[in-house]
Design a protein around this motif. Sequence first.
Motif, PDB file in Angstrom:
ATOM      1  N   LEU A   1     -66.576  42.846  42.770  1.00 19.68           N
ATOM      2  CA  LEU A   1     -65.575  43.787  43.269  1.00 19.68           C
ATOM      3  C   LEU A   1     -64.985  44.614  42.130  1.00 19.68           C
ATOM      4  O   LEU A   1     -64.716  45.808  42.285  1.00 19.68           O
ATOM      5  CB  LEU A   1     -64.473  43.029  44.007  1.00 19.68           C
TER       6      LEU A   1
ATOM      7  N   LEU B   1     -59.450  45.007  47.473  1.00 22.19           N
ATOM      8  CA  LEU B   1     -60.187  43.810  47.895  1.00 22.19           C
ATOM      9  C   LEU B   1     -59.978  42.654  46.921  1.00 22.19           C
ATOM     10  O   LEU B   1     -59.960  41.492  47.329  1.00 22.19           O
ATOM     11  CB  LEU B   1     -61.676  44.141  48.023  1.00 22.19           C
ATOM     12  N   ILE B   2     -59.815  42.960  45.633  1.00 14.68           N
ATOM     13  CA  ILE B   2     -59.572  41.916  44.646  1.00 14.68           C
ATOM     14  C   ILE B   2     -58.217  41.261  44.885  1.00 14.68           C
ATOM     15  O   ILE B   2     -58.089  40.031  44.905  1.00 14.68           O
ATOM     16  CB  ILE B   2     -59.636  42.496  43.220  1.00 14.68           C
TER      17      ILE B   2
ATOM     18  N   LEU C   1     -67.587  41.105  50.691  1.00 13.54           N
ATOM     19  CA  LEU C   1     -67.982  41.994  49.601  1.00 13.54           C
ATOM     20  C   LEU C   1     -68.425  43.355  50.122  1.00 13.54           C
ATOM     21  O   LEU C   1     -68.155  44.392  49.505  1.00 13.54           O
ATOM     22  CB  LEU C   1     -69.129  41.377  48.799  1.00 13.54           C
TER      23      LEU C   1
ATOM     24  N   CYS D   1     -67.802  36.925  43.140  1.00 18.43           N
ATOM     25  CA  CYS D   1     -67.281  37.923  44.079  1.00 18.43           C
ATOM     26  C   CYS D   1     -66.236  38.823  43.408  1.00 18.43           C
ATOM     27  O   CYS D   1     -66.256  40.050  43.564  1.00 18.43           O
ATOM     28  CB  CYS D   1     -66.666  37.240  45.297  1.00 18.43           C
TER      29      CYS D   1
END
Length: 310
Positions: free
Chosen positions: A302, A3-4, A163, A298
Motif C-alpha cells: 500500500l 488504506l494504510i 489491497l 500488505c
Amino acid sequence: MDLILILLLALAIDLTIGEYPVAVHPTVWAGRLAGMLIKPGLRLRRNLQFVYGTILSLSLITLFSASAWLILDFLKGIDYWLFIIGGAVILKPAFCLSQQWRVAQITRAVIESKAPVPSGMKSLFETVSFNQSVTRGEVTSASIRSIAENASDFVTGPLFYYLFLGVPGAVAYRVLNTLDNMIGYRGKFEYLGKFAARLDDAASFIPARITALLLISSAAFKQWDVARAWRTMITDHGLTPGPNGGWPMAAAAGALGVKLYKTGHYELGSSFVEPPIDKITEAVSLYRLSMFTWIGVCLMALAVAAALRG
C-alpha cells in the motif's frame, strides 16, 4: 495513505478489543439474513435451486459491500478522520487475526485440564466429549488444521482483496466465505450453494497458496525443516475435499512435523507422528509470524502504491 491508516487502526481494534459482540457483528448479520432467505429456496427443484442460490449469493455480497462503500463515501464527505475511523470499524469484522490464536490456546487448556469450556466457545466443543471415542490427537489435529485453514479464510483472503478493492472488497470476500461455510457443501444445500462454493473456490485460490508460502517462510525463519514443509505441501495438498484448504494445512503439517487428519476423510503428513498437545503452541507461533508478515507485506504494498500515485 487512507488504506494504510484504516488497516493499522483496524489491526489495533483486533489486538485490543477483538471480535465485536454478536449483536453488532456484520458477518453474523450476513449469516442470519442468509439463513432466512435460504429456506424458500429449499422448496424449489434442483435447477431452480441453483438459480436461486446464485441470485441470493450475488445479492448478499452486493448488499454488504455496497453498503460499506456508501457509508464510507458519506463519511468521507463529512470529515476525513471520521472516514478513517469508520473504515477501520467496518474493515475489522472482515478479518479475524487474534481470535484464532486465542481459540487455539483455550483449546489446549481445555484438552490438558479437561476444564469447563468457556461459554463463548461451547459451540466449538459441542461434538467433543473427552469421555467418549474422540482422542486428544484428533482434537489437537482439528485445532491445528483450523488455525492453518482459517489463516487463509480469515486473514490472508480478506486483506488480499482489501489491497485491490479496499474495504468493500474485504467485506465482499468475508460475506462470500460465510455463504460458502453455510451452504457450500454436498447434501441438503448442494444445488442451492453450488454457486457460492465455486465462487469461493475461485476467490480463495490465490490467498490459500499465499498462506501456504507464508507458513513455509515462517518455518524457515524459525529454522524448522523447510524442505519437509514444502514437500508435504506439494504431495498432500490435494488430499482434502476442496481445492484450497489443503495447501495451508499441508504446509503446516510439514512445518510442524505432525500428522493432521480428519478421521475417515483424509490424512496430511501421514508418515509423521500424532500431534502432541504442545504442537498447538508451535502452530500458534507459526500462525502469528505468518500473519504479521502478511500484514507487513500488505502495508508495504500500500505504501509503494501510494508513493507511485503521489
